[in-house]
Motif scaffolding. Structure first.
Motif, PDB file in Angstrom:
ATOM      1  N   ASP B 172      40.663  37.334  44.660  1.00  0.00           N
ATOM      2  CA  ASP B 172      41.252  36.723  43.486  1.00  0.00           C
ATOM      3  C   ASP B 172      42.618  37.336  43.193  1.00  0.00           C
ATOM      4  OD1 ASP B 172      40.756  34.721  41.449  1.00  0.00           O
ATOM      5  OD2 ASP B 172      41.034  36.391  40.055  1.00  0.00           O
ATOM      6  N   ILE B 176      46.073  35.165  42.764  1.00  0.00           N
ATOM      7  CA  ILE B 176      47.016  35.109  41.639  1.00  0.00           C
ATOM      8  C   ILE B 176      48.396  35.616  42.047  1.00  0.00           C
ATOM      9  CG2 ILE B 176      45.162  35.316  39.929  1.00  0.00           C
ATOM     10  CD1 ILE B 176      45.757  38.185  39.529  1.00  0.00           C
ATOM     11  N   GLU B 180      51.152  33.088  41.104  1.00  0.00           N
ATOM     12  CA  GLU B 180      52.168  33.441  40.104  1.00  0.00           C
ATOM     13  C   GLU B 180      52.792  34.784  40.453  1.00  0.00           C
ATOM     14  OE1 GLU B 180      51.227  32.445  35.899  1.00  0.00           O
ATOM     15  OE2 GLU B 180      49.149  32.294  36.609  1.00  0.00           O
ATOM     16  N   ARG B 183      54.399  36.923  37.625  1.00  0.00           N
ATOM     17  CA  ARG B 183      53.546  37.590  36.659  1.00  0.00           C
ATOM     18  C   ARG B 183      52.660  38.656  37.306  1.00  0.00           C
ATOM     19  NH1 ARG B 183      50.674  36.095  32.286  1.00  0.00           N
ATOM     20  NH2 ARG B 183      49.005  34.959  33.342  1.00  0.00           N
ATOM     21  N   PHE B 184      52.192  38.357  38.491  1.00  0.00           N
ATOM     22  CA  PHE B 184      51.257  39.283  39.132  1.00  0.00           C
ATOM     23  C   PHE B 184      51.841  39.865  40.415  1.00  0.00           C
ATOM     24  CE2 PHE B 184      48.725  36.025  36.890  1.00  0.00           C
ATOM     25  CZ  PHE B 184      48.137  36.835  35.929  1.00  0.00           C
ATOM     26  N   ARG B 188      51.562  45.785  40.012  1.00  0.00           N
ATOM     27  CA  ARG B 188      50.754  45.675  38.792  1.00  0.00           C
ATOM     28  C   ARG B 188      49.269  45.776  39.124  1.00  0.00           C
ATOM     29  NH1 ARG B 188      50.467  40.478  34.592  1.00  0.00           N
ATOM     30  NH2 ARG B 188      48.742  41.328  33.330  1.00  0.00           N
ATOM     31  N   ILE B 189      48.918  45.127  40.195  1.00  0.00           N
ATOM     32  CA  ILE B 189      47.505  45.124  40.563  1.00  0.00           C
ATOM     33  C   ILE B 189      47.053  46.490  41.051  1.00  0.00           C
ATOM     34  CG2 ILE B 189      45.881  44.163  42.247  1.00  0.00           C
ATOM     35  CD1 ILE B 189      47.343  41.489  41.812  1.00  0.00           C
ATOM     36  N   PHE B 192      46.621  48.670  38.009  1.00  0.00           N
ATOM     37  CA  PHE B 192      45.379  48.319  37.321  1.00  0.00           C
ATOM     38  C   PHE B 192      44.189  48.964  38.020  1.00  0.00           C
ATOM     39  CE2 PHE B 192      41.767  45.278  37.394  1.00  0.00           C
ATOM     40  CZ  PHE B 192      41.339  45.461  36.090  1.00  0.00           C
ATOM     41  N   THR B 195      44.123  52.687  37.327  1.00  0.00           N
ATOM     42  CA  THR B 195      43.674  52.973  35.966  1.00  0.00           C
ATOM     43  C   THR B 195      42.156  52.849  35.859  1.00  0.00           C
ATOM     44  OG1 THR B 195      45.744  52.038  35.153  1.00  0.00           O
ATOM     45  CG2 THR B 195      43.987  52.375  33.543  1.00  0.00           C
ATOM     46  N   LEU B 196      41.653  51.793  36.474  1.00  0.00           N
ATOM     47  CA  LEU B 196      40.222  51.566  36.431  1.00  0.00           C
ATOM     48  C   LEU B 196      39.472  52.737  37.064  1.00  0.00           C
ATOM     49  CD1 LEU B 196      39.196  49.057  35.133  1.00  0.00           C
ATOM     50  CD2 LEU B 196      38.836  48.035  37.379  1.00  0.00           C
TER      51      LEU B 196
END
Lengths: 218, 218, 218, 218
Positions: B172, B176, B180, B183-184, B188-189, B192, B195-196
């Motif tokens: 997924d 994305i 986009e 935006r993505f 950024r991913i 993320f 951080t997770l």
DNA sequence: CATGAATGAGGTTTCATTCAT
DNA sequence: AATGAATGAAACCTCATTCAT
């Protein structure tokens, strides 16, 4: 299929019957197999009846999608809680996952239609599904934000991506429950979710949510 | 499109050209729009040329899928590490996600074909994609098991579901990024993801984890 | 089929090879299955070779028919006696029938081609066969006249029809011998012919044919 | 041909019309010339009308053959007597031949279809014709046996071959009557048959069949 | 409300044939 | 003498759609 339903049905009933026929075709052979001809043949009526009910092929598919969407939305909204919520966010999430996958498992015909971009879904269908997804996302995002806050998530967590990820995984969970109900049960998925949350450590004992007591502490 | 490439091409070149044409059609209008007729028209040649290269419509699609699959596999295998691994599992995961999404972003034509079962992909295509997915999953699962062990995951964690979930989310993410890209972004991913992982707490400071020494022991 | 005969054959040999291929196709699947494409494929050469040898499809078929006709004529002429004949007409007929059916049985590939207007023989073929038949008829009719005279046939016997009938039955005998060689042997057919002739009574013993002596008088 | 028959015909009439068109094509140019396209063109309607009546090309040919077979069988059964027969076998045979050839002469379109395995008759057609032939043969053989017995045929006569021969010659007679009706009339053929029978000598004066004395009077 | 007849368009495939090399 | 690339025509079939009844 297609019992010899009494000919000459009232419009509404005819529409329902035809949409049932279409659903069967889509589930069995994909959208590519849907044609006015085929629907009429399976319903054992003249092609023109289909036209008089739905105008044309696009109208037929649109009606199918609309009906499925309405049903799906109805079912989902019973599962997604609305803010403000006064329960433990972990329990909430696990319960929601369990409820949703159960629901999907119990209505496979509907959800296979929604979840699997089956065999050549036409643009129309994809558009509707995307819309529905966006709606659910709009409901989900604030919930996720609230949950993360409740739980005391890490600094700078990208909640948009998190919400998206949860949605994606929820969908996939639904898909595997439909596809292999014996291997993947709602309970197994709920358990997995709970274990995962446990990994994050106990929910932050935020002032106004004392947390579920002792819980997995050791 | 369809530059007036010199007529009378050698077979191999013709095949490439035609597969490019097909790809364009699929990306623009979905698999449903692919027809021998259409391909020939777009390539400005006689239909029979297509037949002489691919036999029939199925052959054409098969060739398309095979080419895409070969390319995709080639790219992915450069990104998935193989066991035994001597690096920190968190870094490994973040790096892999970043590398994969970057790769996808840089080859959007290929990956849109693979990731989006666009508009009525015929059974053949779905089958191939499913196969590819299964292959990747087979690579991924042991890695996940290793990573969880390294990190000291919770008791009773369902690693099959975890691996599946990671695969789903990776896909997924790729989707994305392609859909986009502004935006993505891969960055950024990756952020993320990092951080997770931070949320899970520091990687288990297992004594022997500067390297895959004794491994899953403690 | 089609052993990898050395490429680059001299014209005459190539023609023979291709005609053999065509024969096989016709026998197996009828004239309808003959196409330049098919012949080239079966012979494992490029279509254009066929063209350079036979000009076009019609030329190919014509060559096939000509070769078959030449062979058939060669074989038949060895069987049909020429006037004047100095043997007993009954023996002559029985011997000829036996010889012909034997010959047909021993060359089934050739004669199946000639005797069975196989599966969609094109006009060209039918024309040639008709020609051949006419030629044989021309040989046969005087013989029949002579035989009837020798034997003392009835007043006003329509020898044209008789000759035609004999020809027809001879052909049919050949056909059944080819089709069911186990049930219909040359010997069985010769015996039948002999028995039939015996029914007509003994050949008129008159040296020079004294006329229809007793005849249907009573 | 193809008068501008009023458009919009009821199914049954349309079928008849189309089968007539097909018959004409077959008679003129053989089975090879029959195509859905051609039929539609000749009938001046859209191709799909043909499809809606006959499903596909095979269905069309099957319908053609079935209609022809039904008609042919109807006509033939009026000509072949059934055992037991109380008439002179010679007269019977001559009458049957005369009746059959007359009938054929008067329905040339039907019988050309049946008797001439015209120009590439597809397997289907050949099969049906073979069937019909077998049926007729089954009727004929006992009759021949009876006739031979009546007439006192020679010892050891192979009645199977005799029956086959008579069938073959009957067919051929029909063929020449259709092909050259001026040269070959039913009367000429009947006369020939009678003469031939006369050659065999008088029918055996079997006790209960006093012979063809005064004939159709007493 | 429903039928049945008809159309036109579009797609697949096969084939005869030609041309450049 | 042979190849390989290409064309154009013709066939099959299915579908969306309309119209008269």
């Amino acid at each position: 299929m297609a019992e010899p339903t009494s000919r000459r049905l009232p419009a509404e009933q005819r529409r329902e019957q035809l949409l049932d026929v279409v659903t069967q075709i889509v589930l069995d052979e994909g959208f590519g197999a849907v044609s006015i001809d085929r629907v009429a043949r399976d319903a054992q009526i003249a092609r023109t009846v289909v036209y008089s009910q739905f105008g044309n092929l696009e109208g037929l598919l649109e009606a199918l999608v609309d009906r499925a969407a309405a049903r799906a939305v109805g079912q989902v909204s019973a599962v997604i809680p609305e803010l403000p919520v006064s329960r433990d966010p972990d329990v909430l999430l696990v319960d929601a996952i369990r409820a949703f996958t159960t629901l999907v498992r119990d209505h496979p015909r509907l959800w296979r239609l929604v979840l699997f971009p089956v065999e050549g879904a036409p643009p129309l269908v994809r558009r509707k599904v995307a819309e529905g997804r966006a709606n659910v996302f709009a409901l989900l995002e604030p919930l996720v934000e609230w949950g993360v806050a409740q739980r005391g998530g890490p600094e700078g967590l990208d909640t948009e991506l998190l919400a998206r990820g949860l949605l994606t995984m929820g969908e996939d969970a639904a898909r595997i429950v439909v596809a292999e109900p014996d291997r993947f049960t709602p309970e197994r998925i709920a358990d997995f979710t709970a274990t995962l949350l446990r990994w994050l450590g106990p929910p932050a004992p935020s002032p106004e949510r004392p947390g579920p007591g002792p819980e997995p502490e050791a």
